[in-house]
Design an enzyme around this catalytic site. Structure first.
Site, mmCIF file in Angstrom:
data_model
loop_
_atom_site.group_PDB
_atom_site.id
_atom_site.type_symbol
_atom_site.label_atom_id
_atom_site.label_comp_id
_atom_site.label_asym_id
_atom_site.label_seq_id
_atom_site.Cartn_x
_atom_site.Cartn_y
_atom_site.Cartn_z
ATOM 1 N N ASN A 88 0.810 -1.217 0.000
ATOM 2 C CA ASN A 88 0.000 0.000 0.000
ATOM 3 C C ASN A 88 0.847 1.272 0.000
ATOM 4 O O ASN A 88 0.349 2.342 -0.341
ATOM 5 C CB ASN A 88 -0.921 0.007 1.221
ATOM 6 C CG ASN A 88 -1.658 1.316 1.381
ATOM 7 O OD1 ASN A 88 -2.539 1.647 0.585
ATOM 8 N ND2 ASN A 88 -1.291 2.093 2.389
ATOM 9 N N SER A 139 -4.443 2.355 -8.313
ATOM 10 C CA SER A 139 -5.238 3.575 -8.383
ATOM 11 C C SER A 139 -6.087 3.496 -9.643
ATOM 12 O O SER A 139 -5.827 2.670 -10.527
ATOM 13 C CB SER A 139 -4.293 4.785 -8.462
ATOM 14 O OG SER A 139 -4.960 5.950 -8.886
ATOM 15 N N SER A 141 -5.617 5.497 -11.658
ATOM 16 C CA SER A 141 -4.543 5.853 -12.576
ATOM 17 C C SER A 141 -3.765 4.636 -13.056
ATOM 18 O O SER A 141 -2.931 4.762 -13.952
ATOM 19 C CB SER A 141 -3.582 6.849 -11.904
ATOM 20 O OG SER A 141 -4.246 8.056 -11.599
ATOM 21 N N TYR A 152 3.111 9.723 -11.369
ATOM 22 C CA TYR A 152 2.195 8.890 -10.587
ATOM 23 C C TYR A 152 1.413 7.938 -11.491
ATOM 24 O O TYR A 152 1.307 6.739 -11.210
ATOM 25 C CB TYR A 152 1.238 9.796 -9.815
ATOM 26 C CG TYR A 152 0.227 9.073 -8.958
ATOM 27 C CD1 TYR A 152 0.589 8.545 -7.729
ATOM 28 C CD2 TYR A 152 -1.097 8.940 -9.372
ATOM 29 C CE1 TYR A 152 -0.341 7.894 -6.934
ATOM 30 C CE2 TYR A 152 -2.026 8.295 -8.588
ATOM 31 C CZ TYR A 152 -1.646 7.774 -7.362
ATOM 32 O OH TYR A 152 -2.579 7.126 -6.584
#
Length: 255
Positions: A88, A139, A141, A152
């Site tokens: 995480n 994510s 993303s 990111y």
């Protein structure tokens, strides 16, 4: 019997947000939990809320391969095995390609991608013995690009594909690997976004449930993928995003 009785779960980035919620969820379901992070104060505060005989806090920077090896060794030394790894730890770094310098790029890749690779590599021998599971926290993303998050988005997309590769390679040993892909979630990482009403209104236009997720909701998905209820699921990337990736556009945080 609870789903994780006698199981050992290692959670990185566990001091707050999704990581802390995941640690609490696994502990509530009977697991022995190792919580890793860089902030010792946050870790010890969380550990104080959990059963002392089933919880271990380890301060570590998981962007360093040596630290990852030390963390896995500490887990096995304390509890004798490792059944589930939850990657995480990460950092949400803002900037387009033009705005991202070398140091920022390396920091983001180290926090969001290198950490996942190093932890999996260190943990795999023990996960193979246990026929365990890996849940990587990606994510939305991981599933598509977005504005002003070049490093990111690159790192999180790589996490999802690394997870698929691990699922292929480790499946023969009985190890499963999956990615959870949260959308906007109420954590310290997005605290500034949550204060910006105009930006949130843009977000609600792209999130059918018209709200941010809670860390406990993401933790529930992590626990499901780690459990025997998901024992024929591997290589998956599960959106936990209020429907954001079901729409025809991604987040416009920087536009």
């Amino acid at each position: 019997m609870q789903r994780f009785d006698e199981k050992v779960v290692l959670v990185t980035g566990g001091g707050s947000g999704i990581g802390a919620a995941a640690a609490k969820r696994f502990s509530a379901e009977g697991a022995r939990v190792v919580i890793a992070g860089r902030n010792a104060d946050k870790l010890h505060k969380l550990v104080a809320e959990l059963p002392a005989d089933r919880t271990l806090a380890v301060t570590a920077d998981v962007s360093d391969s040596g630290e990852c090896a030390r963390l896995v060794a500490a887990t096995v030394e304390r509890f004798g095995r490792l059944d589930t790894l939850v990657n995480n730890a990460g950092a949400n770094i803002v900037g387009s390609v033009a705005e991202t310098d070398d140091e920022t790029w390396r920091t983001c890749i180290g926090a969001d991608l290198d950490s996942v690779f190093y932890m999996i590599r260190a943990a795999l021998p023990h996960l193979e013995k246990a026929q365990g599971s890996i849940v990587n926290v990606g994510s939305v993303s991981s599933l598509g690009g977005g504005w002003s998050h070049a490093a990111y988005c690159a790192a999180k997309a790589a996490v999802a594909n690394l997870t698929r590769s691990v699922a292929c390679d480790a499946g023969k040993a009985g190890v499963r690997a999956n990615t959870v892909c949260p959308g906007l979630t109420v954590t310290d990482m997005v605290s500034e976004i949550m204060k910006d009403e105009a930006l949130l209104e843009k977000a609600w236009e792209r999130i059918p449930l018209r709200r941010a997720g809670e860390p406990a909701e993401v933790a529930a998905a992590i626990a499901f993928l780690a459990s025997d209820e998901a024992k024929f699921i591997t290589g998956a990337a599960l959106p936990v995003d209020g429907g954001q990736t079901a729409t025809d556009g991604g987040p416009e945080w920087g536009k």
